[in-house]
Design a protein around this motif. Structure first.
Motif, PDB file in Angstrom:
ATOM      1  N   GLU A   1      10.426  -3.992  -2.252  1.00  0.00           N
ATOM      2  CA  GLU A   1      10.528  -4.652  -1.232  1.00  0.00           C
ATOM      3  C   GLU A   1       9.289  -5.317  -0.691  1.00  0.00           C
ATOM      4  N   PHE A   2       8.597  -5.297  -0.857  1.00  0.00           N
ATOM      5  CA  PHE A   2       7.005  -5.715  -1.132  1.00  0.00           C
ATOM      6  C   PHE A   2       7.484  -7.513  -2.105  1.00  0.00           C
ATOM      7  N   LEU A   3       7.798  -7.296  -2.900  1.00  0.00           N
ATOM      8  CA  LEU A   3       7.861  -8.155  -4.011  1.00  0.00           C
ATOM      9  C   LEU A   3       9.034  -9.326  -3.252  1.00  0.00           C
ATOM     10  N   LYS A   4      10.302  -9.094  -2.732  1.00  0.00           N
ATOM     11  CA  LYS A   4      11.402  -9.361  -2.481  1.00  0.00           C
ATOM     12  C   LYS A   4      10.900 -10.173  -0.973  1.00  0.00           C
TER      13      LYS A   4
ATOM     14  N   ASN B   1       0.849  -1.092   0.389  1.00  0.00           N
ATOM     15  CA  ASN B   1      -0.027  -0.223  -0.179  1.00  0.00           C
ATOM     16  C   ASN B   1       0.950   0.973  -0.290  1.00  0.00           C
ATOM     17  N   LEU B   2       1.675   0.926   0.786  1.00  0.00           N
ATOM     18  CA  LEU B   2       2.779   2.193   0.761  1.00  0.00           C
ATOM     19  C   LEU B   2       3.444   2.781  -0.526  1.00  0.00           C
ATOM     20  N   SER B   3       3.778   1.462  -1.511  1.00  0.00           N
ATOM     21  CA  SER B   3       3.812   1.820  -2.413  1.00  0.00           C
ATOM     22  C   SER B   3       3.145   1.619  -3.906  1.00  0.00           C
ATOM     23  N   ASN B   4       1.708   2.387  -3.456  1.00  0.00           N
ATOM     24  CA  ASN B   4       0.268   2.365  -3.965  1.00  0.00           C
ATOM     25  C   ASN B   4       0.769   3.846  -3.844  1.00  0.00           C
ATOM     26  N   ILE B   5       0.921   4.594  -2.758  1.00  0.00           N
ATOM     27  CA  ILE B   5       0.617   6.007  -2.082  1.00  0.00           C
ATOM     28  C   ILE B   5       1.509   6.266  -2.717  1.00  0.00           C
ATOM     29  N   TYR B   6       3.122   6.501  -3.126  1.00  0.00           N
ATOM     30  CA  TYR B   6       3.812   7.034  -3.588  1.00  0.00           C
ATOM     31  C   TYR B   6       3.361   7.413  -4.757  1.00  0.00           C
TER      32      TYR B   6
ATOM     33  N   CYS C   1       3.271  -6.839 -10.562  1.00  0.00           N
ATOM     34  CA  CYS C   1       2.434  -6.190 -12.039  1.00  0.00           C
ATOM     35  C   CYS C   1       2.591  -4.957 -11.037  1.00  0.00           C
ATOM     36  N   ASN C   2       2.549  -4.315  -9.917  1.00  0.00           N
ATOM     37  CA  ASN C   2       2.714  -3.197  -9.260  1.00  0.00           C
ATOM     38  C   ASN C   2       4.117  -2.337  -9.835  1.00  0.00           C
ATOM     39  N   VAL C   3       5.331  -3.356  -9.796  1.00  0.00           N
ATOM     40  CA  VAL C   3       6.728  -2.710  -9.996  1.00  0.00           C
ATOM     41  C   VAL C   3       6.285  -2.966 -11.668  1.00  0.00           C
ATOM     42  N   GLY C   4       5.877  -3.344 -12.741  1.00  0.00           N
ATOM     43  CA  GLY C   4       5.227  -3.153 -13.634  1.00  0.00           C
ATOM     44  C   GLY C   4       5.016  -2.100 -14.167  1.00  0.00           C
TER      45      GLY C   4
ATOM     46  N   LYS D   1      10.448   6.281  -5.185  1.00  0.00           N
ATOM     47  CA  LYS D   1      10.124   5.666  -3.633  1.00  0.00           C
ATOM     48  C   LYS D   1       9.474   4.718  -3.657  1.00  0.00           C
ATOM     49  N   ALA D   2       8.211   4.923  -4.470  1.00  0.00           N
ATOM     50  CA  ALA D   2       7.469   3.561  -4.641  1.00  0.00           C
ATOM     51  C   ALA D   2       7.807   2.722  -5.300  1.00  0.00           C
ATOM     52  N   LEU D   3       8.782   2.273  -5.857  1.00  0.00           N
ATOM     53  CA  LEU D   3       9.552   1.369  -7.091  1.00  0.00           C
ATOM     54  C   LEU D   3      10.736   0.743  -5.324  1.00  0.00           C
ATOM     55  N   ILE D   4      11.152   1.454  -4.603  1.00  0.00           N
ATOM     56  CA  ILE D   4      12.045   0.897  -3.808  1.00  0.00           C
ATOM     57  C   ILE D   4      11.268   0.134  -2.672  1.00  0.00           C
ATOM     58  N   TYR D   5       9.627   0.286  -2.829  1.00  0.00           N
ATOM     59  CA  TYR D   5       8.796   0.104  -1.755  1.00  0.00           C
ATOM     60  C   TYR D   5       7.776  -1.504  -2.760  1.00  0.00           C
TER      61      TYR D   5
END
Length: 233
Positions: free
Chosen positions: A181-184, A161-166, A200-203, A174-178
């Motif tokens: 991390e979510f993927l890992k 969710n943090l990634s989505n917000i950024y 999907c989110n990282v893509g 910042k969205a990519l960093i989180y």
């Protein structure tokens, strides 16, 4: 109730029908746990069938039954589900009111797990309202509790969710960093649903950054997993 629950993703109408039958039977037999469980399962069928508006009177019943036996935990749950239904209907301010009501009860009960969920819901509603500072405040509160309670899945959800917000803020680095991390974490936990979602989110983030080749790479990795999970959407 079990039959209703098993059909929540594949046949929401069956979920509704069987959960209503379970509710009627539980009320007849005065099985309090059965009544509340029926309500919870019913919400899944309602959301998947797009019948949120029609379900609001059932939430009134849920709340009244909770009040009649003094069950604050169930009252908080009814507020949370009402908030989710209102969010689905696009009534974000009313949804936030419901989540705050649930939060106030869970704070009194010192129910940490439910509080983390309340904070996560508030983060989602503020994200939908484009109040990103508030969304960040509440998702960080949820993450603190997730860490304290050792709730790995809750923490993973919060990171996603943090990634989505950024991402919605336009802060793609910042969205990519989180997102990564979510993927890992999802891969380490062998949680395929989260892995597919994270890919999907990282893509999507790489796509926004104009890095098309990397976006395609992550989408391509996600596709067979989504097929295996029967996630047509």
């Amino acid at each position: 109730v079990r039959i209703a629950s098993r059909n929540k993703s594949i046949d929401p109408e069956k979920t509704l029908r069987y959960s209503k039958e379970a509710l009627a039977l539980a009320q007849q037999l005065k099985l309090i746990n059965g009544i509340f469980r029926s309500f919870e399962v019913m919400t899944n069928g309602v959301r998947n069938a797009g019948l949120q508006k029609e379900f609001l009177p059932e939430l009134d019943r849920w709340e009244k039954i909770s009040d009649s036996i003094g069950d604050l935990h169930q009252k908080a749950k009814s507020y949370n589900f009402r908030g989710t239904m209102l969010m689905d209907l696009g009534n974000y301010s009313k949804a936030a009111e419901c989540y705050f009501k649930a939060m106030n009860i869970d704070e009194k009960l010192n129910d940490k797990h439910s509080l983390a969920s309340d904070y996560g819901n508030l983060s989602l509603v503020y994200e939908s309202m484009k109040k990103y500072d508030m969304a960040l405040e509440y998702i960080n509160k949820a993450m603190v509790i997730n860490k304290e309670e050792g709730d790995t899945q809750g923490y993973m959800n919060a990171i996603g969710n943090l990634s989505n917000i950024y991402s919605h803020m336009g802060n793609n680095p910042k969205a990519l960093i989180y997102g990564l991390e979510f993927l890992k974490m999802a891969e380490e936990a062998h949680h395929n649903t989260f892995v597919a979602s994270a890919l999907c989110n990282v893509g999507s983030i790489y796509d926004e950054m104009g890095e098309t080749d990397k976006a395609i790479e992550f989408y391509t990795r996600a596709m067979p997993m989504e097929e295996e999970l029967d996630n047509d959407e």
